[in-house]
Design an enzyme around this catalytic site. Structure first.
Site: not given
Lengths: 150, 558
Positions: B218, B222, B372-374, B435-436
């Site tokens: 995680h 950042y 979310h992470f796109h 996912r995946r």
């Protein structure tokens, strides 16, 4: 001193965060929404089985392997409360019960546990949602609720 | 600012190599949505398997591109603000290690021996070259960090009364987070996985490996994000034609990131066994703490932009927005950054959903997560990297940008694509789409008995958005590689836009010193991670041998 606008924004940000954190505890307390229990591991979790505790309570012990779940199909009467235990005998697998907010990881050497109540009849599909090798997309199981008694 | 030939060459390599690999990464992004939506129902296309492609997509886009860029951008920033070039040998050695490591890992993946995805969760085993290559890439990125610390200390000695520039604080905070969090993954890879994949060690503790991975995993996000934050604070107000509302807000934001980026990794493991609920809820709540600097940033940047727009004569409560320089070729970087910020509104909010403890049960490992992470790594991170890469390429090579109109519209097109793509994936995730997963083979193959009609609409939206994203990527490549092929028309330089602060700011000693923040960081990490690691060690008693992704029988040593 702090700029007036900046101060207002900091207060707003803290209030919003506090509201979010309150919601987590509210879901935890009033709605009994929790994540997997932390149980010490032992060999008995490696045997796949369905056990009836009493008329309304069942326990299903799931064992995940490349590329199936055992028991592949379980029958549960409507209105039962079911403890689900999930472990894996090889690689890491995922365990997601459709429509039930049950979302666990099957990890070798660990056992995930949650409790779920089935109040509606139906076929509840379970899919593996963690990549576990080339057969990953085939890995499924079912819980059938309200199957007529034999 | 004039730049020496050796630094210029190294920076150009560090910008060029990942963008070249990105062509493969983006191709596999497009392939994912095609497979997933069931348009093709095959295990592989053009000799590359679905999961091999997914590994390439993740490793190239999320690890290689981001790490190379953070190092190159860090060099440029430190050089520009401290007026001193980084050590030549260290810079060269770092570049060499990163390029060689990337080559090694890429070779293992392309050979089909490392289809373990970028999270490489054991007991799935990759070829040792994959682990060693990744470790070399990471260690290569540590070298400049140590060098920059020296540059910072010397600068400080020469300018004892000056506030450290926000960009320098941001860069050092970012690499401190990176250094500390990668220690865990270096332990996982070098001490646990490499001997195990070579067959020297039979079995390893999987929960420990997962916990160490997420200690890194995680904080990694950042590390991706902070270069964009540096650009938001130090460049965006200038590009808009205004000033930064508050420099100290930026410093506070960066230091909160420093203390809270790492001790929240267990929020990726809410569904994992063997880790206590107390650890999980503590880290869930700390995750809300790390949302605070993003709130601060949203306010500070919005205020800076409004100021800029009013300088341009804007009036009204909201209509000032239209006075910003959206489609101007000369400040194309503005378009990249502002689109990233818009995407990050949604990315940040969906991130809070993921981190919300039991709410995570709804979305964990469903397609909600890539949705979310796109919006985060595929939003502000990716757009800032693309924009800054071509900006620095043009300056360092002294070449004018090829097809500047394309370059200007790329971020807008990309944003439209990501919004459609992520909406589809997140909708699918809420109705259980995993996912995946090569869904074209089973769940979205009408001739399979596992066919699931629920996920048709969501995966089609993913396909539509993915197609638009791919087009935006292609336009960018035309502009980027076109620029490479041009003739030099100016002297090579590094000149970063610098935002002045709106208010006169005094130096605040607490916001200009790393020591107290580092101490708090260490303390919080110890308090949150000691119980997590002890749980993983004590509640797991069965270790695991290695498995190849193709074979349900473990690999046994001959």
């Amino acid at each position: 001193m702090l700029d007036r606008y900046e101060r207002n924004v900091i207060i707003t940000a803290l209030t919003v965060s506090a509201l979010f954190i309150f919601s987590i505890f509210y879901a935890l307390g009033a709605k009994r929404q929790d994540v997997t229990e932390c149980l010490p591991y032992n060999k008995t979790y490696e045997t796949a089985r369905v056990e009836q505790i009493d008329g309304r309570t069942y326990q299903i012990f799931y064992v995940a392997r490349m590329w199936n779940f055992e028991p592949a199909i379980s029958y549960i009467p409507v209105g039962s409360e079911v403890d689900l235990f999930v472990t894996s005998l090889d690689v890491v697998h995922g365990f997601n019960v459709f429509d039930k907010n049950v979302n666990l990881m099957a990890v070798p050497g660990g056992v995930s546990k949650t409790t779920v109540k089935f109040t509606e009849p139906g076929v509840y599909k379970i899919v593996c949602h963690e990549f576990c090798g080339t057969g990953h997309q085939n890995m499924e199981a079912e819980i059938i609720v309200n199957y007529p008694r034999k | 600012m004039q730049v020496s030939r050796s630094l210029r060459t190294i920076l150009l390599i560090e910008l060029f190599v990942p963008i070249l690999l990105l062509t493969i990464g983006i191709y596999h992004g497009l392939m994912q949505v095609i497979y997933r939506s069931g348009v093709i129902q095959r295990t592989s296309v053009a000799g590359l398997d679905y999961y091999q492609g997914l590994t390439l997509h993740g490793v190239i886009n999320a690890i290689v591109l981001t790490t190379f860029f953070a190092v190159a951008f860090g060099h440029a920033t430190m050089f520009f603000y401290t007026k001193r070039e980084p050590n030549r040998t260290a810079t060269f050695l770092s570049m060499l290690l990163m390029v060689a490591g990337t080559g090694l890992a890429a070779a293992a993946i392309l050979a089909g021996k490392a289809s373990v995805l970028y999270t490489f969760y054991p007991p799935l085993k990759a070829h040792p070259a994959f682990y060693i290559g990744t470790a070399m890439l990471i260690i290569g990125s540590w070298i400049p960090y140590l060098d920059w610390i020296g540059m910072y200390l010397r600068w400080k000695k020469e300018n004892p009364n000056e506030s450290t520039p926000v960009a320098v604080i941001g860069t050092l905070v970012n690499f401190t987070i990176w250094f500390v969090c990668t220690l865990a993954v270096a332990y996982e890879v070098l001490v646990m996985l490499v001997p195990w994949s070579l067959g020297w060690v039979q079995e390893i503790n999987i929960m420990l490996a997962r916990t160490l991975f997420w200690f890194f995993g995680h904080a990694l996000v950042y590390f991706w994000l902070l270069p964009s934050y540096i650009m938001f604070y130090t460049m965006l107000p200038k590009l808009a034609g205004g000033k930064l509302y508050s420099g100290n807000a930026g410093r506070i934001a960066f230091f909160i990131f420093l203390i809270l980026s790492i001790p929240i990794g267990v929020h990726h493991q809410f569904g994992d066994p063997s880790i206590g609920r107390g650890v999980k809820i503590t880290q869930s709540i700390l995750t809300f703490g790390v949302a605070i600097p993003s709130f601060i940033t949203a306010f500070t940047i919005a205020a800076s932009l409004e100021y800029a727009a009013r300088l341009r004569g804007a009036k009204g409560l909201w209509s000032w927005i239209w006075k910003l320089p959206f489609f101007r070729k000369d400040v194309f970087l503005f378009g990249y950054l502002i689109n990233g910020l818009i995407l990050f509104i949604f990315g940040g909010l969906t991130g809070l959903v993921n981190a919300s403890y039991s709410l995570n049960n709804v979305v964990h490992n469903t397609s909600f997560i890539p949705g979310h992470f796109h919006l985060t790594v595929g939003g502000p991170v990716f757009l800032a990297i693309l924009g800054m890469s071509i900006y620095m390429l043009s300056q360092l090579s002294g070449k004018r940008i090829f097809a500047p109109v394309l370059n200007t519209i790329v971020p807008y097109l990309w944003t439209v694509g990501v919004l459609i793509f992520s909406a589809g994936l997140m909708y699918g995730g809420l109705i259980g789409e995993p996912r995946r997963t090569n869904m074209g083979l089973t769940y979205l193959n009408p001739s399979s008995e596992q066919f699931n009609p629920y996920w048709v609409v969501s995966s089609m939206l993913g396909l539509a958005g993915g197609g638009i994203m791919f087009t935006a990527g292609l336009l960018y490549f035309i502009s980027f590689f076109g620029t490479c092929l041009r003739r030099r028309s100016a002297e090579p330089v590094i000149d970063l836009p610098v935002s002045e602060t709106l208010h006169e700011e005094r130096r605040v000693p607490l916001l200009d010193s790393f020591r107290p923040w580092l101490a708090i960081m260490g303390l919080i990490i110890f308090l949150t991670y000691a119980p997590a690691i002890s749980d993983a060690l004590n509640n797991t008693n069965r270790k695991a041998p290695p498995y190849k992704p193709t074979d349900p029988v473990p690999v046994v040593r001959k």
